[in-house]
Design an enzyme around this catalytic site. Structure first.
Site, PDB file in Angstrom:
ATOM      1  CG  ASP A  15      12.210 -80.289 -34.626  1.00 48.35           C
ATOM      2  OD1 ASP A  15      12.284 -79.164 -35.154  1.00 48.35           O
ATOM      3  OD2 ASP A  15      11.219 -80.702 -33.988  1.00 48.35           O
ATOM      4  CG  ASP A 109      12.262 -75.732 -36.841  1.00 56.71           C
ATOM      5  OD1 ASP A 109      11.320 -76.148 -37.527  1.00 56.71           O
ATOM      6  OD2 ASP A 109      12.312 -75.833 -35.607  1.00 56.71           O
ATOM      7  CD  GLU A 110      10.045 -80.564 -38.243  1.00 59.74           C
ATOM      8  OE1 GLU A 110      10.151 -81.759 -37.901  1.00 59.74           O
ATOM      9  OE2 GLU A 110       9.095 -79.851 -37.937  1.00 59.74           O
TER      10      GLU A 110
HETATM   11 MG   LIG Z   1      11.451 -77.310 -34.226  1.00 59.63          MG
END
Ligand SMILES: [Mg+2]
Length: 392
Positions: A15, A109-110
């Site tokens: 993350d 974003d993860e």
């Molecule tokens: Mg994040």
């Protein structure tokens, strides 16, 4: 479930830390070590991301910009540059792909990576996670946190615990030590309401929750009770799902009873459109066509499709189209048992040219809102966020 018979999985959750804000700080060195907020334009915006320098003041994502500036008046507020973040996201996922062919994107974003059995080739999970973080740092200059654990839920908790810019591994024999002291809202599915409900029963930590039997939790929380029970015991059998090259993204619902009321149906239509739009954003794609699917009481099914003027992932663009299509069906005159919204002809974001003088203020505000809704939904499930302006 016979636990011994199952090989222990190795799942990594990666993350990015304060992703949008970190990208801004990386792109513009003047912003480094400064309190940065990425959020809506105008005076009614929301915080989409905030650098760790602002978090020290209590600023959080999804907070109103006005409140954030009250807490941290020196914060530098920047507009959302979604195209840029998507471009960076693609580079991040290209790095993931080097380490595993089992990558499940969770958002821009993860992601989860299943690295079970990769040991010989790339080293153990710890080495893989270290190298992923190193690659992201070296190639993109961005901080990422990673968690390693025997399942997805624990891996995500581990990466949260590792933040910012950290790495945490939880071995099977360490699971209890790791989760028992955590507050119950660390559990997936325990939102604000659930937390209050559990606190009232004297249950504050996951350790406290272990005192309840599965039947008690089911009585309190219905179907979610069983899941809560399993999570409290660190059990999560869900596999890492690879969603490759999506052709279309759809969401449909079968109703418990046939629906005739057009207003009610429109509320469902909006909700389904929001879900589809959210998944488009997560997959960094835009829809060129929209389809509304309707199944009548007699199981006859019809679809109505239309090309969207400009490919989009935004509810304010998509919903009017969906509504137009909906009214081309016999909704209101015949009972409807199933309603669906499908986004098709998906194009990656970078192929769409931004119109130079388009109303960027307005667009930015919408994007900020869309992203904030996604975040809230990820965190608390579907809280029934309504866009008042879109509902008749
Ligand atoms: Mg994040």
């Amino acid at each position: 479930m016979n636990k011994k018979a199952q090989a222990i999985r190795q799942i990594i959750h990666v993350d990015m830390d304060a992703f949008y804000a970190s990208v801004e700080q990386q792109d513009n060195p003047i912003l480094r070590n400064q309190p940065v907020i990425v959020g809506g334009c105008g005076d009614r915006g929301v915080v989409c991301a905030c650098s760790y320098e602002t978090r020290a003041f209590g600023v959080k994502s999804a907070m109103s910009l006005a409140k954030a500036l009250q807490l941290c008046p020196k914060a530098i507020v920047l507009p959302v540059r979604m195209e840029r973040y998507r471009a960076v996201s693609r580079e991040i996922f290209a790095i993931f792909d080097k380490f595993s062919d089992r990558v499940e994107p969770l958002s821009i974003d993860e992601a989860f990576l299943d690295v079970t059995g990769c040991d010989r080739l790339l080293g153990g999970p710890l080495e893989i996670a270290r190298n992923i973080r190193k690659n992201i740092r070296n190639e993109l200059g961005l901080p990422a946190s990673a968690g390693i654990a025997p399942n997805k839920y624990l891996a995500k908790l581990a990466s949260q615990a590792a933040k910012p810019d950290g790495l945490k591994m939880v071995l099977s024999e360490e699971v209890d030590d790791f989760i028992l002291p955590l507050p119950i809202d660390a559990l997936w599915g325990v939102g604000k309401k659930g937390k209050i409900q559990l606190n009232a029963l004297g249950i504050n930590t996951i350790g406290d929750l272990r005192r309840l039997r599965s039947e008690q939790l089911i009585r309190l929380f219905g179907v979610n009770g069983k899941r809560l029970y399993e999570l409290a015991w660190g059990i999560d059998e869900r596999p890492v799902v690879v969603e490759n090259t999506v052709k279309s993204i759809g969401q449909e619902e079968t109703f418990p009873a046939d629906l005739f009321n057009v207003d009610t149906l429109q509320m469902h239509l909006l909700r389904l459109t929001e879900k589809v739009a959210s998944r488009l954003r997560k997959n960094a794609v835009l829809a060129e066509t929209l389809t509304v699917k309707v199944k009548y009481s007699d199981f006859q099914q019809v679809t109505r499709s239309k090309t969207i003027e400009k490919p989009s992932d935004s509810v304010p663009d998509m919903y009017p189209v969906a509504k137009g299509l909906f009214f081309k069906t016999e909704a209101g005159r015949r009972g409807i048992r199933l309603l669906g919204v499908i986004a098709g002809n998906l194009v990656p974001c970078e192929t769409v040219q931004m119109t130079l003088f388009e109303d960027s203020q307005e667009k930015c505000k919408r994007k900020a809102l869309d992203e904030a809704v996604d975040r809230i939904r990820d965190k608390y499930g579907d809280p029934g966020i309504k866009r008042g302006s879109l509902v008749d």
